[in-house]
Structures are given as C-alpha cells and as structure tokens.
Design a protein around this motif. Structure first.
Motif, PDB file in Angstrom:
ATOM      1  N   UNK B  67      16.169   6.523  17.437  1.00  0.00           N
ATOM      2  CA  UNK B  67      17.053   7.362  16.639  1.00  0.00           C
ATOM      3  C   UNK B  67      17.979   6.587  15.724  1.00  0.00           C
ATOM      4  N   UNK B  68      17.669   5.318  15.468  1.00  0.00           N
ATOM      5  CA  UNK B  68      18.513   4.525  14.562  1.00  0.00           C
ATOM      6  C   UNK B  68      18.145   4.831  13.114  1.00  0.00           C
ATOM      7  N   UNK B  69      19.142   5.111  12.273  1.00  0.00           N
ATOM      8  CA  UNK B  69      18.842   5.492  10.886  1.00  0.00           C
ATOM      9  C   UNK B  69      18.228   4.345  10.091  1.00  0.00           C
ATOM     10  N   UNK B  70      18.558   3.077  10.444  1.00  0.00           N
ATOM     11  CA  UNK B  70      17.998   1.949   9.687  1.00  0.00           C
ATOM     12  C   UNK B  70      16.473   1.981   9.726  1.00  0.00           C
ATOM     13  N   UNK B  71      15.920   2.354  10.885  1.00  0.00           N
ATOM     14  CA  UNK B  71      14.468   2.377  11.017  1.00  0.00           C
ATOM     15  C   UNK B  71      13.857   3.425  10.094  1.00  0.00           C
ATOM     16  N   UNK B  72      14.566   4.566   9.978  1.00  0.00           N
ATOM     17  CA  UNK B  72      14.081   5.614   9.080  1.00  0.00           C
ATOM     18  C   UNK B  72      14.100   5.115   7.635  1.00  0.00           C
ATOM     19  N   UNK B  73      15.185   4.414   7.267  1.00  0.00           N
ATOM     20  CA  UNK B  73      15.297   3.870   5.905  1.00  0.00           C
ATOM     21  C   UNK B  73      14.147   2.895   5.631  1.00  0.00           C
ATOM     22  N   UNK B  74      13.849   2.042   6.615  1.00  0.00           N
ATOM     23  CA  UNK B  74      12.746   1.085   6.446  1.00  0.00           C
ATOM     24  C   UNK B  74      11.413   1.812   6.257  1.00  0.00           C
ATOM     25  N   UNK B  75      11.196   2.873   7.021  1.00  0.00           N
ATOM     26  CA  UNK B  75       9.942   3.629   6.905  1.00  0.00           C
ATOM     27  C   UNK B  75       9.777   4.210   5.504  1.00  0.00           C
ATOM     28  N   UNK B  76      10.861   4.784   4.953  1.00  0.00           N
ATOM     29  CA  UNK B  76      10.767   5.370   3.605  1.00  0.00           C
ATOM     30  C   UNK B  76      10.508   4.301   2.565  1.00  0.00           C
ATOM     31  N   UNK B  77      11.276   3.199   2.652  1.00  0.00           N
ATOM     32  CA  UNK B  77      11.160   2.192   1.596  1.00  0.00           C
ATOM     33  C   UNK B  77       9.790   1.529   1.632  1.00  0.00           C
ATOM     34  N   UNK B  78       9.207   1.396   2.830  1.00  0.00           N
ATOM     35  CA  UNK B  78       7.857   0.830   2.907  1.00  0.00           C
ATOM     36  C   UNK B  78       6.860   1.748   2.206  1.00  0.00           C
ATOM     37  N   UNK B  79       6.995   3.062   2.391  1.00  0.00           N
ATOM     38  CA  UNK B  79       6.091   3.991   1.714  1.00  0.00           C
ATOM     39  C   UNK B  79       6.346   3.955   0.204  1.00  0.00           C
ATOM     40  N   UNK B  80       7.641   3.928  -0.185  1.00  0.00           N
ATOM     41  CA  UNK B  80       7.974   3.859  -1.620  1.00  0.00           C
ATOM     42  C   UNK B  80       7.292   2.668  -2.284  1.00  0.00           C
ATOM     43  N   UNK B  81       7.344   1.511  -1.631  1.00  0.00           N
ATOM     44  CA  UNK B  81       6.725   0.312  -2.199  1.00  0.00           C
ATOM     45  C   UNK B  81       5.211   0.396  -2.115  1.00  0.00           C
ATOM     46  N   UNK B  82       4.699   0.940  -0.990  1.00  0.00           N
ATOM     47  CA  UNK B  82       3.253   1.059  -0.827  1.00  0.00           C
ATOM     48  C   UNK B  82       2.624   1.933  -1.893  1.00  0.00           C
ATOM     49  N   UNK B  83       3.337   3.010  -2.275  1.00  0.00           N
ATOM     50  CA  UNK B  83       2.808   3.923  -3.291  1.00  0.00           C
ATOM     51  C   UNK B  83       2.659   3.202  -4.640  1.00  0.00           C
ATOM     52  N   UNK B  84       3.600   2.292  -4.931  1.00  0.00           N
ATOM     53  CA  UNK B  84       3.484   1.526  -6.182  1.00  0.00           C
ATOM     54  C   UNK B  84       2.190   0.721  -6.181  1.00  0.00           C
ATOM     55  N   UNK B  85       1.921   0.034  -5.046  1.00  0.00           N
ATOM     56  CA  UNK B  85       0.704  -0.785  -4.959  1.00  0.00           C
ATOM     57  C   UNK B  85      -0.541   0.099  -5.013  1.00  0.00           C
ATOM     58  N   UNK B  86      -0.441   1.300  -4.429  1.00  0.00           N
ATOM     59  CA  UNK B  86      -1.560   2.227  -4.466  1.00  0.00           C
ATOM     60  C   UNK B  86      -1.895   2.597  -5.907  1.00  0.00           C
ATOM     61  N   UNK B  87      -0.862   2.898  -6.713  1.00  0.00           N
ATOM     62  CA  UNK B  87      -1.117   3.272  -8.106  1.00  0.00           C
ATOM     63  C   UNK B  87      -1.654   2.094  -8.915  1.00  0.00           C
ATOM     64  N   UNK B  88      -1.148   0.884  -8.595  1.00  0.00           N
ATOM     65  CA  UNK B  88      -1.703  -0.319  -9.245  1.00  0.00           C
ATOM     66  C   UNK B  88      -3.188  -0.447  -8.913  1.00  0.00           C
ATOM     67  N   UNK B  89      -3.534  -0.204  -7.646  1.00  0.00           N
ATOM     68  CA  UNK B  89      -4.932  -0.290  -7.220  1.00  0.00           C
ATOM     69  C   UNK B  89      -5.789   0.750  -7.923  1.00  0.00           C
ATOM     70  N   UNK B  90      -5.270   1.967  -8.026  1.00  0.00           N
ATOM     71  CA  UNK B  90      -6.024   3.026  -8.698  1.00  0.00           C
ATOM     72  C   UNK B  90      -6.239   2.679 -10.169  1.00  0.00           C
ATOM     73  N   UNK B  91      -5.173   2.223 -10.838  1.00  0.00           N
ATOM     74  CA  UNK B  91      -5.262   1.941 -12.278  1.00  0.00           C
ATOM     75  C   UNK B  91      -6.239   0.789 -12.549  1.00  0.00           C
ATOM     76  N   UNK B  92      -6.110  -0.301 -11.771  1.00  0.00           N
ATOM     77  CA  UNK B  92      -7.006  -1.439 -11.998  1.00  0.00           C
ATOM     78  C   UNK B  92      -8.438  -1.067 -11.636  1.00  0.00           C
ATOM     79  N   UNK B  93      -8.584  -0.241 -10.579  1.00  0.00           N
ATOM     80  CA  UNK B  93      -9.919   0.187 -10.181  1.00  0.00           C
ATOM     81  C   UNK B  93     -10.583   1.022 -11.255  1.00  0.00           C
ATOM     82  N   UNK B  94      -9.796   1.892 -11.901  1.00  0.00           N
ATOM     83  CA  UNK B  94     -10.368   2.738 -12.948  1.00  0.00           C
ATOM     84  C   UNK B  94     -10.805   1.909 -14.153  1.00  0.00           C
ATOM     85  N   UNK B  95      -9.995   0.910 -14.492  1.00  0.00           N
ATOM     86  CA  UNK B  95     -10.367   0.036 -15.619  1.00  0.00           C
ATOM     87  C   UNK B  95     -11.672  -0.693 -15.324  1.00  0.00           C
ATOM     88  N   UNK B  96     -11.751  -1.207 -14.082  1.00  0.00           N
ATOM     89  CA  UNK B  96     -12.934  -1.978 -13.689  1.00  0.00           C
ATOM     90  C   UNK B  96     -14.173  -1.081 -13.623  1.00  0.00           C
TER      91      UNK B  96
END
Lengths: 71, 221
Positions: B67-96
């Motif tokens: 129930x520590x809020x820091x852990x929740x913050x870490x979970x969100x920020x990891x997804x926020x950053x992961x989504x950026x990499x996901x879109x990079x992967x999609x964009x580069x994949x489409x070009x290729x």
C-alpha cells in the motif's frame, strides 16, 4: 617463366573478382565511398546530445531532491 | 538506482552499437539487403518496452502487498515510458515493413496483436485519469495492470508463434534460433538490447523521481 607467372596472377585476379561478386546487392559502394561515416557521425551527435541532456536532467532532479531533504 | 556507472554504460554501449551496427559486416540476404541493420534498432525497442512493463507489474504487486504510494508511482511511470518505446517500435516497424513486405501494415498476427496490447496499456493510463480518489485509483489500476501483463505476453509472444507470421521466429517451427538470428548479428544486437533497456530504466527513474518531488510539493502547499 614470366608468362606462367603472369598467367597465375591473372587467374588469381579473376578468382578474386568472382568471389567478390555476389548475387545480392549490398550497399558496399556507399560505404567504400566513405560518405556513410557522415551519417554515422550525425546519428552519434544526435544520440550523444540526447545523452548529455539526460545527464543534465538527472543532475537537476538530484539537486531538487537534496533541497527537499534539507527543508 | 542513483549511481552513475550504469547510465554511462548505456550511453557507451549504444554509441558502440550505432558505429558497429552501421559499419560492421552483416549477412547478405535477398529483399532485406542493408535493412537487416534495423534488427539492431527496431527489435530492442520492444525489449525495452517489455522490460518496463515487467517493472510496472512487479511494482503493482508490491503496491498491493504494502500500500505504499511510491510503488504505485513507479508502476505508472514504467508504463508511461514503456508506451513511448512501444510507439517507437511500431513506427520503425512500419517503416521497415513498407520496404521489405510492401505494406506498412500487412495483416500480420504479430502486428495486430501488438496494436491490441498497445491499446490495452493506453486504457490503463486512461483508467487512471478517470478515477479521482487516489487509493482507489492505485488499487484498481494495479489489479488491471496485473491482468494486462500476461495478456500482453500471450498476444505478442505466444499467439503469433502458433500461426503464420512474417516476423522471423514466428509460425512454423520456431525453435531453431540459429536460423532466425545470424551469429554475426548477435553481439551487437545483445549490446543494443542491454543499452536500450538501461536507457528506458533511466528515463523511467527520472520520471519517478520527478513525480515524487511533485507529490511532496503538493503536500506542503
């Protein structure tokens, strides 16, 4: 003897050429002309610039964290 | 986490990958030609995304345990950053794909399931914004995240392997690793994966620390 030597040299040269030829076209010409290094440098400059930016961001956040703790 | 050596390691690894990846020898293959070098840059985006989503799930479980809020913050920020990499992967994949498969979005099972899993994680972020109460938001989104992760794994790494896919290593018999990946590519590819995973974690940790500072500031006011 000289003729034999020349013939050997010629055979070796043609051998090399046939080995160098491959069915699949790669951009070897692009690299041998040396211009690809420019692209590599450009990407490196962009990447290192971003890395320096990240290091700067890291430092600023660390500073803020230290200020928070002393408050 | 605040030590500097792994950040320098990430930068050095990726600088080496850029030089060796663009200039080094690669296997000569039909259709792919020089685009085989995209393996060094397109695939690691997905590895970084996977790693960040994994961090997110671990912290969601930790949050539900403590129930520590820091852990929740870490979970969100990891997804926020992961989504950026996901879109990079999609964009580069489409070009290729446009060059080698003749279409930026051929109806390949791996592409379609990656679109579904992207929407799933975007839904996670939207869900968080929809809930006002902090504890409720953290709890519900942690549970959602724990369900989303295995579904993402199934969609991206299991279902495409059961059917035919244009991606190497998918469809047919995918157990022969030596056919899918040339030994010439391996060292640079692994260096790139490690480098991008480290860079992703670095950006994620910066966002996490920033969010903690913001939370602290909001409490003082």
């Amino acid at each position: 003897m000289k003729k034999f030597f020349l013939a050997c040299l010629f055979a070796w040269a043609t051998c090399l050429q046939t080995f160098a030829q491959s069915d699949i076209e790669m951009a070897t010409g692009l690299r041998s002309s040396g211009k690809i290094y420019v692209v590599v440098l450009v990407i490196l400059v962009i990447f290192i610039g971003l890395a320096i930016f990240l290091f700067g961001l890291d430092r600023r956040i660390t500073k803020l964290e230290k200020n928070q703790d002393t408050k | 986490m605040k030590k500097i050596w792994w950040k320098i390691l990430a930068v050095v690894l990726l600088a080496g990958v850029i030089i060796a990846g663009l200039l080094g020898p690669v296997p000569e293959l039909p259709i792919l030609n020089e685009t085989i070098r995209n393996v060094y840059f397109h695939v690691p985006m997905w590895f970084a995304m996977l790693f960040l989503y994994l961090i997110s799930v671990v912290y969601s479980i930790k949050y539900l345990n403590t129930g520590k809020t820091e852990y929740d913050v870490m979970a969100v920020e990891a997804v926020n950053t992961g989504v950026i990499f996901c879109f990079m992967g999609l964009a580069t994949g489409m070009l290729w794909a446009n060059i080698t498969w003749g279409d930026p979005w051929p109806n390949d099972p791996k592409l379609n399931s990656s679109a579904i899993s992207t929407l799933m994680y975007l839904a996670y972020l939207v869900l968080r914004n929809a809930l006002e109460e902090e504890q409720k938001r953290a709890k519900i989104s942690a549970v959602y995240n724990i369900f989303a992760f295995p579904i993402m794994i199934v969609l991206l790494y299991i279902l495409p392997r059961l059917t035919d896919s244009l991606h190497p290593g998918n469809g047919g018999n995918s157990t022969f690793g030596s056919i899918d990946m040339n030994n010439q590519l391996r060292p640079i590819f692994y260096a790139s994966v490690i480098g991008w995973v480290l860079i992703g974690s670095w950006i994620c940790s910066l966002r996490y620390r920033l969010r903690l500072l913001e939370n602290k500031n909001n409490q003082i006011d």
